[in-house]
Design an enzyme around this catalytic site. Structure first.
Site, PDB file in Angstrom:
ATOM      1  N   LYS A  46      18.666  15.268  -7.040  1.00 47.22           N
ATOM      2  CA  LYS A  46      17.734  15.669  -8.113  1.00 47.22           C
ATOM      3  C   LYS A  46      16.293  15.648  -7.598  1.00 47.22           C
ATOM      4  O   LYS A  46      16.018  15.069  -6.535  1.00 47.22           O
ATOM      5  CB  LYS A  46      17.900  14.701  -9.303  1.00 47.22           C
ATOM      6  CG  LYS A  46      17.580  13.249  -8.974  1.00 47.22           C
ATOM      7  CD  LYS A  46      18.138  12.288 -10.021  1.00 47.22           C
ATOM      8  CE  LYS A  46      17.784  10.862  -9.687  1.00 47.22           C
ATOM      9  NZ  LYS A  46      18.558   9.888 -10.479  1.00 47.22           N
ATOM     10  N   ARG A 143      19.395   4.959 -22.320  1.00 47.32           N
ATOM     11  CA  ARG A 143      18.650   6.119 -21.859  1.00 47.32           C
ATOM     12  C   ARG A 143      19.442   7.352 -22.282  1.00 47.32           C
ATOM     13  O   ARG A 143      19.231   7.876 -23.356  1.00 47.32           O
ATOM     14  CB  ARG A 143      18.498   6.022 -20.331  1.00 47.32           C
ATOM     15  CG  ARG A 143      17.351   6.754 -19.750  1.00 47.32           C
ATOM     16  CD  ARG A 143      17.168   6.467 -18.263  1.00 47.32           C
ATOM     17  NE  ARG A 143      18.292   6.835 -17.412  1.00 47.32           N
ATOM     18  CZ  ARG A 143      18.238   6.888 -16.083  1.00 47.32           C
ATOM     19  NH1 ARG A 143      17.117   6.573 -15.454  1.00 47.32           N
ATOM     20  NH2 ARG A 143      19.287   7.229 -15.365  1.00 47.32           N
ATOM     21  N   TYR A 264     -15.952   7.274  -3.335  1.00 46.44           N
ATOM     22  CA  TYR A 264     -16.274   7.223  -4.761  1.00 46.44           C
ATOM     23  C   TYR A 264     -16.351   5.781  -5.246  1.00 46.44           C
ATOM     24  O   TYR A 264     -15.525   4.938  -4.861  1.00 46.44           O
ATOM     25  CB  TYR A 264     -15.195   7.940  -5.570  1.00 46.44           C
ATOM     26  CG  TYR A 264     -15.257   9.452  -5.491  1.00 46.44           C
ATOM     27  CD1 TYR A 264     -16.372  10.150  -5.919  1.00 46.44           C
ATOM     28  CD2 TYR A 264     -14.172  10.169  -4.999  1.00 46.44           C
ATOM     29  CE1 TYR A 264     -16.415  11.538  -5.863  1.00 46.44           C
ATOM     30  CE2 TYR A 264     -14.191  11.551  -4.931  1.00 46.44           C
ATOM     31  CZ  TYR A 264     -15.319  12.241  -5.369  1.00 46.44           C
ATOM     32  OH  TYR A 264     -15.348  13.598  -5.307  1.00 46.44           O
ATOM     33  N   MET A 312      -9.281  13.356  -3.920  1.00 43.29           N
ATOM     34  CA  MET A 312      -8.258  14.364  -4.204  1.00 43.29           C
ATOM     35  C   MET A 312      -7.640  14.909  -2.919  1.00 43.29           C
ATOM     36  O   MET A 312      -6.420  15.065  -2.828  1.00 43.29           O
ATOM     37  CB  MET A 312      -8.860  15.514  -5.014  1.00 43.29           C
ATOM     38  CG  MET A 312      -7.838  16.520  -5.494  1.00 43.29           C
ATOM     39  SD  MET A 312      -8.569  17.912  -6.377  1.00 43.29           S
ATOM     40  CE  MET A 312      -9.196  17.113  -7.849  1.00 43.29           C
TER      41      MET A 312
HETATM   42  C1  LIG Z   1      19.208   8.878  -9.826  1.00 41.34           C
HETATM   43  C2  LIG Z   1      20.587   8.496 -10.179  1.00 41.34           C
HETATM   44  C3  LIG Z   1      21.469   8.028  -9.204  1.00 41.34           C
HETATM   45  C4  LIG Z   1      21.052   7.720  -7.784  1.00 41.34           C
HETATM   46  O1  LIG Z   1      20.353   6.499  -7.777  1.00 41.34           O
HETATM   47  P1  LIG Z   1      19.766   5.876  -6.404  1.00 41.34           P
HETATM   48  O2  LIG Z   1      19.216   4.565  -6.820  1.00 41.34           O
HETATM   49  O3  LIG Z   1      18.723   6.824  -5.942  1.00 41.34           O
HETATM   50  O4  LIG Z   1      20.891   5.778  -5.459  1.00 41.34           O
HETATM   51  C5  LIG Z   1      22.797   7.832  -9.576  1.00 41.34           C
HETATM   52  N1  LIG Z   1      23.203   8.031 -10.857  1.00 41.34           N
HETATM   53  C6  LIG Z   1      22.358   8.443 -11.826  1.00 41.34           C
HETATM   54  C7  LIG Z   1      22.865   8.625 -13.202  1.00 41.34           C
HETATM   55  C8  LIG Z   1      21.021   8.671 -11.533  1.00 41.34           C
HETATM   56  O5  LIG Z   1      20.187   9.064 -12.489  1.00 41.34           O
END
Ligand SMILES: *Cc1c(COP(=O)(O)O)cnc(C)c1O
Length: 374
Positions: A46, A143, A264, A312
């Site tokens: 992802k 969640r 800054y 930036m």
């Molecule tokens: C992001 C995610 C993972 C992977 O988690 P890591 O800690 O990066 O290995 C697995 N399952 C779900 C549902 C996730 O959202």
């Protein structure tokens, strides 16, 4: 060093170079698979593969034998679809953002997060070839996901006839803390779910979950972070291979003869004499402001401090301790890499390696080592 052509076709040196070692990612995949002792090891890709490049990573892992890929969004999944033959691609965010027909049409599998989604998908699953669905149960994240109590409802609903080949999954909230009692609690709740759905394979462990032991492995693990070299065991030495390197060019070096302030807010005051180098990197590149007066870069084997605030597009570092000829305009410093791992760097900025990686910007020249399409 990576070159790239500018608008006039002239090759220039890139000011920042982000290198991804796909051989290291492949090694990390094999290492995790070994630990899992024969069960399926999926890959979570992802957010563009945690910022490092989902297409490159997924294709390389596919070549290593990986056949299950998890994305967050539908669009991420369909971008990968043509690259990954004979593989399942899942959408963690659920049957949302596209119609069931689009999921079917693109051969992408939704992770079903409520009974409404299960119902909607059950009416379309007949045409899906492989594992038709994922039932995601929330055992402690609050969640996304079905409630533990929904398992009984689902089992008795008659809907399951539509799913010959589904996966039951849940996600751990505290897996990087070995001794957190939450892990066992979630494991028990997951077993409560599976008692109602014993006919399906199951998946619970993310990267850190793999290291909690065989009880947490079930039929498939879903690592993300550890594949990219992040440490799944925060209080122990990292068993994974570093896979990313970020180098940035010194644009200018200032010899300071009288004490003065830097950046800054004038938050840093130099000693004199000293030398301050400005590098071509900033918060617009994902080098977050938390690194101001806290970050470190590596040059000529030495760790050098970030001084002043992060701008930036620019960061200032104190190069006084490095011989002058080794810190010149055009010299690259290591911002992240083998000697400056993402976990340690992120901690210095008050964040985690996951956030640091996924925020790294798009202005870098990118170099892939070990890509399958090279
Ligand atoms: C992001 C995610 C993972 C992977 O988690 P890591 O800690 O990066 O290995 C697995 N399952 C779900 C549902 C996730 O959202």
């Amino acid at each position: 060093m990576a070159n790239r052509a500018n608008a006039t076709g002239k090759v220039e040196r890139a000011v920042s170079v982000f290198s991804v070692d796909l051989d290291a990612i492949a090694d990390n995949y094999r290492y995790l698979r070994e630990r899992l002792g024969g069960i399926e090891c999926a890959a979570v890709v992802k957010a563009d593969g945690y910022g490092v490049g989902a297409a490159k990573v997924a294709q390389r892992l596919h070549a290593e034998g990986c056949r299950h890929f998890f994305c967050a969004h539908f669009d991420e999944a369909i971008a990968l679809r043509p690259l990954l033959r004979n593989s399942a691609i899942y959408v963690l965010n659920g049957l949302i953002g596209a119609k069931p027909d689009d999921f079917v049409g693109h051969d992408v599998i939704p992770v079903l997060n409520d009974l409404g989604q299960v119902y909607a998908w059950s009416r379309h699953s007949g045409t899906v070839k492989r594992r038709e669905a994922v039932f995601h149960f929330d055992t402690g994240m609050t969640r996304l996901g079905l409630e533990v109590g929904d398992a009984e409802r689902l089992a008795l609903s008659g809907l399951l006839d539509a799913f010959s080949d589904a996966l039951v999954m849940s996600h751990l909230a505290c897996s990087e803390e070995r001794d957190n009692p939450m892990n066992r609690r979630q494991l028990e709740r997951f077993h409560d779910v599976l008692r109602w759905l014993p006919q399906y394979p199951a998946s619970l462990a993310n990267s850190s979950g793999i290291f909690l032991g065989g009880d947490f492995h079930f039929d498939m693990a879903r690592p993300g972070y550890a594949l990219y070299g992040g440490n799944p065991l925060p209080d122990q030495p990292n068993p994974m291979r570093n896979a990313v390197r970020l180098e940035s060019m010194i644009l200018q070096v200032r010899a300071i003869v009288e004490p003065r302030t830097v950046g800054y807010g004038a938050t840093y005051k130099t000693d004199a004499p000293s030398r301050i180098a400005t590098i071509a990197l900033g918060y617009a590149d994902g080098y977050v402001r938390g690194f101001g007066n806290r970050g470190q870069v590596v040059l000529a084997g030495r760790k050098l401090p970030v001084v002043g605030r992060v701008s930036m597009d620019l960061v200032t570092i104190d190069v006084t301790d490095v011989p002058e000829d080794l810190a010149q305009p055009g010299t690259y410093v290591d911002v992240l890499g083998e000697h400056n791992p993402i976990d340690e760097a992120a901690a210095r900025a008050g964040t985690i390696g996951y956030e640091l990686l996924t925020r790294l910007g798009k202005r870098f020249a990118r170099r892939y080592i070990g890509a399958v399409d090279d």
